[in-house]
Design an enzyme around this catalytic site. Structure first.
Site, PDB file in Angstrom:
ATOM      1  N   SER A  60      39.426 164.452  11.927  1.00  0.00           N
ATOM      2  CA  SER A  60      38.405 165.326  11.564  1.00  0.00           C
ATOM      3  C   SER A  60      38.951 166.833  11.826  1.00  0.00           C
ATOM      4  O   SER A  60      39.551 166.924  12.931  1.00  0.00           O
ATOM      5  CB  SER A  60      37.086 165.465  11.729  1.00  0.00           C
TER       6      SER A  60
HETATM    7  N1  SAH Z   1      36.115 160.671  14.264  1.00  0.00           N
HETATM    8  C1  SAH Z   1      37.521 160.568  13.680  1.00  0.00           C
HETATM    9  C2  SAH Z   1      37.280 160.828  12.178  1.00  0.00           C
HETATM   10  C3  SAH Z   1      38.058 159.572  11.643  1.00  0.00           C
HETATM   11  S1  SAH Z   1      37.830 159.698   9.775  1.00  0.00           S
HETATM   12  C4  SAH Z   1      38.518 161.369  14.467  1.00  0.00           C
HETATM   13  O1  SAH Z   1      37.836 162.660  14.994  1.00  0.00           O
HETATM   14  O2  SAH Z   1      39.488 161.091  14.210  1.00  0.00           O
HETATM   15  C5  SAH Z   1      36.726 158.374   9.719  1.00  0.00           C
HETATM   16  C6  SAH Z   1      36.742 157.194  10.240  1.00  0.00           C
HETATM   17  O3  SAH Z   1      35.494 156.186   9.793  1.00  0.00           O
HETATM   18  C7  SAH Z   1      37.898 156.309   9.750  1.00  0.00           C
HETATM   19  O4  SAH Z   1      38.762 155.859  10.938  1.00  0.00           O
HETATM   20  C8  SAH Z   1      37.419 155.050   8.752  1.00  0.00           C
HETATM   21  O5  SAH Z   1      38.180 153.809   9.204  1.00  0.00           O
HETATM   22  C9  SAH Z   1      35.995 154.821   9.504  1.00  0.00           C
HETATM   23  N2  SAH Z   1      34.961 154.236   8.986  1.00  0.00           N
HETATM   24  C10 SAH Z   1      34.701 153.989   7.729  1.00  0.00           C
HETATM   25  N3  SAH Z   1      33.750 153.445   7.303  1.00  0.00           N
HETATM   26  C11 SAH Z   1      33.269 152.885   8.499  1.00  0.00           C
HETATM   27  C12 SAH Z   1      32.403 151.957   8.778  1.00  0.00           C
HETATM   28  N4  SAH Z   1      31.729 151.217   7.990  1.00  0.00           N
HETATM   29  N5  SAH Z   1      32.098 151.427  10.242  1.00  0.00           N
HETATM   30  C13 SAH Z   1      32.970 151.957  11.158  1.00  0.00           C
HETATM   31  N6  SAH Z   1      33.968 152.929  10.879  1.00  0.00           N
HETATM   32  C14 SAH Z   1      34.025 153.134   9.448  1.00  0.00           C
END
Ligand code: SAH
Length: 211
Positions: A60
């Site tokens: 993010s």
């Molecule tokens: N907080 C993270 C943001 C990653 S993007 C960072 O700082 O890097 C969002 C993430 O949510 C992705 O890795 C994606 O695989 C995950 N995601 C999407 N749907 C999800 C679900 N149902 N349960 C758990 N994770 C999920």
């Protein structure tokens, strides 16, 4: 430039954009974001932008990480759940704000990578799990804070069920084109919802992925 100086510049930029929580800003200033992204993107680690982390996902944008952390830091936060561990960067910031952090990720391959980075930072109040965050983590709840880092079309009911009294859920809600950041507080009068800015997250996807 050393990464400390580039981190200081990032903090200055977030201040300019109106972020005020000194605890959050000092965490952004101290967590090395470059270890959470692939080396190829390392030179852009301290820009205020999201970057690819593989598997079609992104780390993010620092402004959004700081904004969501600031919103979380306004309410109790002994036990906090993060949905969407991704790179683990937001987890590292949250670990500095709460007593215990639980974080779920649906893409199996991302979990050991995030775990290795957080262990290297000696952050020991975090428990990671591979699973579908749509269902929350009922065995570990209720949670004082729940922070969702991917966007569902509607607020998942299981997450509301696992929100403790006085707790706060922070979630981007909407479709690919149009999402807004919602804050939902469980108060004595019931659930109170406020809508914050327009945001752009990857979608929250139901089910798990073994890749
Ligand atoms: N907080 C993270 C943001 C990653 S993007 C960072 O700082 O890097 C969002 C993430 O949510 C992705 O890795 C994606 O695989 C995950 N995601 C999407 N749907 C999800 C679900 N149902 N349960 C758990 N994770 C999920």
């Amino acid at each position: 430039m050393t990464s400390q100086r580039t981190r200081d510049r990032l903090v200055a930029r977030l201040r300019q954009r109106g972020l005020k929580d000194e605890v959050v800003l000092s965490l952004i200033g101290s967590v090395p974001r470059h270890i959470f992204i692939d080396e190829a993107w390392g030179h852009r680690a301290y820009e205020d932008s999201s970057l690819p982390i593989g598997h079609g996902q992104t780390i993010s944008q620092p402004f959004i990480v700081a904004l969501m952390s600031q919103l979380l830091n306004e309410t109790p936060r002994q036990r906090v759940l993060e949905v969407g561990t991704g790179s683990g960067y937001q987890s590292a910031i949250l670990a500095g704000l709460c007593e215990r952090l639980f974080s779920i990720e649906r893409i199996e391959a991302l979990v050991p990578r995030a775990k290795a980075r957080l262990t290297a930072m000696a952050l020991h109040n975090i428990t990671l799990r591979y699973g579908d965050g749509y269902a929350g983590w009922p065995e570990k709840g209720p949670f004082d804070g729940i922070l969702v880092t991917a966007a569902p079309p509607q607020v998942p009911g299981a997450l509301l069920d696992q929100l403790a009294d006085g707790g706060r859920l922070i979630v981007p809600v909407g479709t690919d084109q149009s999402q807004s950041l919602k804050v939902i507080d469980r108060t004595e009068q019931g659930l109170v919802e406020t809508i914050h800015e327009r945001v752009h997250f990857v979608p929250l996807v139901a089910g798990v992925a073994k890749q």
